[in-house]
Enzyme design. Sequence first.
Site, PDB file in Angstrom:
ATOM      1  N   LYS A  14       0.814  -1.219   0.000  1.00  0.00           N
ATOM      2  CA  LYS A  14       0.000   0.000   0.000  1.00  0.00           C
ATOM      3  C   LYS A  14       0.844   1.264   0.000  1.00  0.00           C
ATOM      4  O   LYS A  14       0.596   2.164  -0.785  1.00  0.00           O
ATOM      5  CB  LYS A  14      -0.922   0.053   1.229  1.00  0.00           C
ATOM      6  CG  LYS A  14      -1.993  -0.975   1.299  1.00  0.00           C
ATOM      7  CD  LYS A  14      -2.805  -0.833   2.574  1.00  0.00           C
ATOM      8  CE  LYS A  14      -2.028  -0.902   3.848  1.00  0.00           C
ATOM      9  NZ  LYS A  14      -1.365  -2.158   4.166  1.00  0.00           N
ATOM     10  N   ARG A  89      -9.551   1.991   8.981  1.00  0.00           N
ATOM     11  CA  ARG A  89      -9.251   0.602   9.346  1.00  0.00           C
ATOM     12  C   ARG A  89     -10.426  -0.107   9.992  1.00  0.00           C
ATOM     13  O   ARG A  89     -10.376  -1.303  10.196  1.00  0.00           O
ATOM     14  CB  ARG A  89      -8.055   0.549  10.289  1.00  0.00           C
ATOM     15  CG  ARG A  89      -6.779   0.907   9.580  1.00  0.00           C
ATOM     16  CD  ARG A  89      -5.591   0.625  10.418  1.00  0.00           C
ATOM     17  NE  ARG A  89      -4.407   1.019   9.666  1.00  0.00           N
ATOM     18  CZ  ARG A  89      -3.202   0.657   9.960  1.00  0.00           C
ATOM     19  NH1 ARG A  89      -2.993  -0.104  10.994  1.00  0.00           N
ATOM     20  NH2 ARG A  89      -2.186   1.052   9.227  1.00  0.00           N
ATOM     21  N   ARG A 128      11.129  -7.913   4.526  1.00  0.00           N
ATOM     22  CA  ARG A 128      11.215  -6.500   4.937  1.00  0.00           C
ATOM     23  C   ARG A 128      11.796  -6.392   6.349  1.00  0.00           C
ATOM     24  O   ARG A 128      12.630  -5.527   6.622  1.00  0.00           O
ATOM     25  CB  ARG A 128       9.827  -5.846   4.867  1.00  0.00           C
ATOM     26  CG  ARG A 128       9.856  -4.364   5.182  1.00  0.00           C
ATOM     27  CD  ARG A 128       8.544  -3.705   4.890  1.00  0.00           C
ATOM     28  NE  ARG A 128       7.564  -4.011   5.909  1.00  0.00           N
ATOM     29  CZ  ARG A 128       6.291  -3.633   5.856  1.00  0.00           C
ATOM     30  NH1 ARG A 128       5.833  -2.955   4.825  1.00  0.00           N
ATOM     31  NH2 ARG A 128       5.463  -3.942   6.832  1.00  0.00           N
ATOM     32  N   ARG A 134      14.202  -5.447  11.680  1.00  0.00           N
ATOM     33  CA  ARG A 134      13.083  -5.416  12.628  1.00  0.00           C
ATOM     34  C   ARG A 134      12.943  -6.788  13.271  1.00  0.00           C
ATOM     35  O   ARG A 134      12.410  -7.710  12.676  1.00  0.00           O
ATOM     36  CB  ARG A 134      11.799  -5.004  11.917  1.00  0.00           C
ATOM     37  CG  ARG A 134      11.838  -3.555  11.477  1.00  0.00           C
ATOM     38  CD  ARG A 134      10.674  -3.181  10.619  1.00  0.00           C
ATOM     39  NE  ARG A 134       9.405  -3.386  11.299  1.00  0.00           N
ATOM     40  CZ  ARG A 134       8.244  -2.948  10.824  1.00  0.00           C
ATOM     41  NH1 ARG A 134       8.193  -2.287   9.698  1.00  0.00           N
ATOM     42  NH2 ARG A 134       7.140  -3.176  11.480  1.00  0.00           N
ATOM     43  N   ARG A 145      -0.915  -9.986  12.953  1.00  0.00           N
ATOM     44  CA  ARG A 145      -1.251  -8.733  12.265  1.00  0.00           C
ATOM     45  C   ARG A 145      -2.225  -8.995  11.114  1.00  0.00           C
ATOM     46  O   ARG A 145      -3.167  -8.237  10.890  1.00  0.00           O
ATOM     47  CB  ARG A 145       0.012  -8.049  11.741  1.00  0.00           C
ATOM     48  CG  ARG A 145       0.831  -7.403  12.840  1.00  0.00           C
ATOM     49  CD  ARG A 145       2.157  -6.856  12.354  1.00  0.00           C
ATOM     50  NE  ARG A 145       1.993  -5.866  11.313  1.00  0.00           N
ATOM     51  CZ  ARG A 145       2.954  -5.555  10.443  1.00  0.00           C
ATOM     52  NH1 ARG A 145       4.131  -6.148  10.509  1.00  0.00           N
ATOM     53  NH2 ARG A 145       2.755  -4.634   9.524  1.00  0.00           N
TER      54      ARG A 145
END
Length: 188
Positions: A14, A89, A128, A134, A145
């Site tokens: 996105k 959301r 990612r 991360r 998630r």
Amino acid sequence: MFNLILFGPPGAGKGTQAIKIAGKYGWVHVSTGDILRSEVNQGTPLGLKVKAVMEAGTLVSDELLIEIMESVFRKNPAAGGFVLDGFPRTLNQARELDQMLMKLGTKVSLVLSLDVDEEELVARLLKRAQEQGRKDDTKEVIKNRLLQYHQHTKPLIEYYKGEKLLKNVKGVGTIDEIFATLCQSIPE
């Protein structure tokens, strides 16, 4: 004014696509996450309010998010359009957004939903996480998630389908291929 909402689960692309769309059409890219971080970093009154909420470990309220969105729209009165990335959301946020836009004399023009299968999403997010160092994005966290996304977003998909604003777009391929497909869905 053309107001586009870009939907998709975490890892669907996105943010990348929203920036490209905003650039191509000369629209304002609106990422609520980016705005919140910027307000906090600048120490604005809104940032101080948001920082307190974030430090308490709670979610930013729908009311505050709508206040932020309205502020962005009011700060850009000459904009030809907006690309909303990561907002709304929840169904309540979608309804509040509709009311806020109506007050400003505009409305949601189109909702594009990036469709990517879960296996691909998990692979993208793990990659990612590794590239960005991360350590909190483990397979379990990512699956949670995605579960949260599906639980909260399903009603939105149905809502925008009912409003005849939703178009599903295949979110697999190169960044440029996906971008071209998205642009084909946006009326000239």
